[in-house]
Design an enzyme around this catalytic site. Structure first.
Site, PDB file in Angstrom:
ATOM      1  N   SER A 157     -10.257  -6.859  -1.056  1.00 11.86           N
ATOM      2  CA  SER A 157      -8.942  -7.413  -1.224  1.00 11.86           C
ATOM      3  C   SER A 157      -8.249  -7.384   0.113  1.00 11.86           C
ATOM      4  CB  SER A 157      -8.120  -6.597  -2.213  1.00 11.86           C
ATOM      5  OG  SER A 157      -6.769  -6.976  -2.120  1.00 11.86           O
ATOM      6  N   ALA A 158      -7.680  -8.530   0.491  1.00  8.30           N
ATOM      7  CA  ALA A 158      -6.964  -8.584   1.765  1.00  8.30           C
ATOM      8  C   ALA A 158      -5.829  -7.580   1.797  1.00  8.30           C
ATOM      9  CB  ALA A 158      -6.421  -9.986   1.983  1.00  8.30           C
ATOM     10  N   CYS A 159      -5.302  -7.253   0.634  1.00  7.88           N
ATOM     11  CA  CYS A 159      -4.144  -6.364   0.600  1.00  7.88           C
ATOM     12  C   CYS A 159      -4.542  -4.903   0.516  1.00  7.88           C
ATOM     13  CB  CYS A 159      -3.239  -6.718  -0.575  1.00  7.88           C
ATOM     14  SG  CYS A 159      -2.481  -8.323  -0.388  1.00  7.88           S
ATOM     15  N   THR A 160      -5.786  -4.615   0.230  1.00  5.63           N
ATOM     16  CA  THR A 160      -6.177  -3.216   0.123  1.00  5.63           C
ATOM     17  C   THR A 160      -7.252  -2.857   1.133  1.00  5.63           C
ATOM     18  OG1 THR A 160      -7.796  -3.804  -1.568  1.00  5.63           O
ATOM     19  CG2 THR A 160      -5.647  -3.054  -2.333  1.00  5.63           C
TER      20      THR A 160
END
Length: 410
Positions: free
Chosen positions: A345-348
């Site tokens: 995930s780009a956010c994680t």
């Protein structure tokens, strides 16, 4: 490690990496290019028509206000809504927070339904409400990321104040049928608000606020190759929303502080570009997307496409799991070859946790950890994609060679 040590370490890292002879940037989920004409418009706005404070009564203020209003008129026209229905924020994350928390503050109802694959700015905002007695219910999705409409219909009740489902999933590109979702929700109870995170939909699929029948929609400038630091929330006329930050008001009530007028001018130019050339851009991105997906799946063993094939997938989205590989190792090795992507995930990715989106569609932890997210743009070429297809199989082979866990054939 002190801040200065960290800075020194980063400098050493960049110097040791060097500048590759050829570069292909595919990390457009996180950040990316700005359309040259947009950059020029921003530069002009900083020098002239966006220099003043738009709520101050002097020439520079009036000119800045004029620029702000023209930009808003343009965006509203493309979205088929009124300029007064556009609220500017500084990101899509802020827009999602405003939509969810700003709606909940004065609601007598205490339940929100969100899909299980929402952006973390939606999930975290909704979960924050649990501290104040709200109930969060996550709508399950199938293996391609489409929400369970029967579950949605079954769990809407008199306590529900909002349903929030992204029009296009940011990680796996699943295009939801927002009109069908709105019909189900409003058919049950017209007072339930419908919010969609449309950050990854703008410039990829046609969006008409009135036809969709939604109440709130979030947008992000950098997702349409505009400047970072600009977002917007569509708030349908008549919807009661409370501000969630407080300070001196400028031209809008729901997000105080001075507007980033040059950035908003750039955002509007980017939206105009993507809308004007929507069909052409979409067809080109689909061609590049499918060239990348089909060739990777054909040339590299032990790979899994995450999300749907074809027309129900965002035209720019490529998300593939490479089994027996660590995604972070792939991103570093590809970077050394001038190919920039994100893993999991780009956010994680910075905390090395598997993507909640991939877990929700049924991927195992190791499958989620070995995933790469790549987003093509209308500005990429076939040559760019072919370069990736030349390098990527070699990189995967090298990482698998070093991995302690190997496929059965070695």
């Amino acid at each position: 490690m002190s801040y200065s040590d960290l800075s020194k370490s980063i400098n050493e890292l960049i110097e040791s990496h060097g500048i590759p002879k050829r570069e292909v940037y595919l990390d457009n989920e996180n950040s990316g290019l700005i359309i040259p004409e947009v950059l020029k418009a921003i530069e002009d706005a900083y020098k002239w028509d966006g220099k003043g404070h738009p709520s101050i009564t002097h020439l520079m203020g009036w000119i800045s206000y004029q620029s702000l209003y023209k930009a808003t008129e343009s965006i509203a026209s493309i979205l088929n809504c009124n300029p007064e229905e556009i609220v500017y924020t500084h990101s899509g994350t802020e827009a999602n927070n405003l939509a969810i928390m700003g709606s909940a503050i004065n609601s007598m109802r205490r339940k929100i339904l969100i899909s299980s694959i929402e952006h973390l700015s939606v999930i975290f905002s909704a979960e924050r409400l649990e501290r104040y007695g709200f109930k969060v219910m996550k709508i399950p999705v199938d293996k391609e990321g489409f929400i369970d409409l029967e579950f949605l219909s079954k769990h809407i009740d008199k306590e529900t104040f909002m349903v929030s489902v992204a029009a296009v999933n940011h990680e796996i590109g699943t295009i939801q049928d927002i009109k069908a979702i709105a019909d189900i929700v409003k058919g049950k109870d017209k007072d339930i608000l419908i919010h969609t995170d449309a950050c990854d939909a703008l410039g990829r699929i046609p969006l008409d606020m009135k036809k969709l029948g939604i109440d709130l929609a979030s947008f992000s400038s950098h997702k349409v190759y505009g400047p970072k630091g600009v977002g917007a929330l569509y708030v349908r006329e008549g919807i009661k929303l409370e501000s969630i930050i407080h300070g001196q008001l400028s031209t809008q009530k729901l997000w105080p502080g001075v507007e980033n007028v040059p950035g908003i001018v750039g955002f509007s130019r980017a939206v105009e570009f993507m809308h004007k050339n929507l069909r052409e851009n979409v067809l080109k991105m689909m061609e590049l997307r499918d060239r990348l997906i089909n060739n990777i799946l054909e040339r590299v063993n032990h790979t899994l496409l995450n999300g749907p094939f074809g027309d129900k997938r965002a035209p720019d989205n490529v998300n593939i799991s490479f089994l027996y590989c660590e995604g972070e190792a792939l991103t570093v090795e590809l970077s050394l070859n001038g190919i920039y992507v994100s893993s999991g995930s780009a956010c994680t990715s910075r905390v090395l946790e598997p993507s909640h989106v991939l877990l929700a569609i049924g991927r195992r932890y190791e499958e989620a950890h070995g995933s790469l997210l790549m987003k093509v743009t209308p500005f990429h070429t076939v040559s760019d994609i072919d370069y990736v297809l030349e390098i990527l199989p070699k990189v995967v082979k090298r990482i698998r060679f070093m991995s302690p866990i190997k496929p059965s054939e070695g």
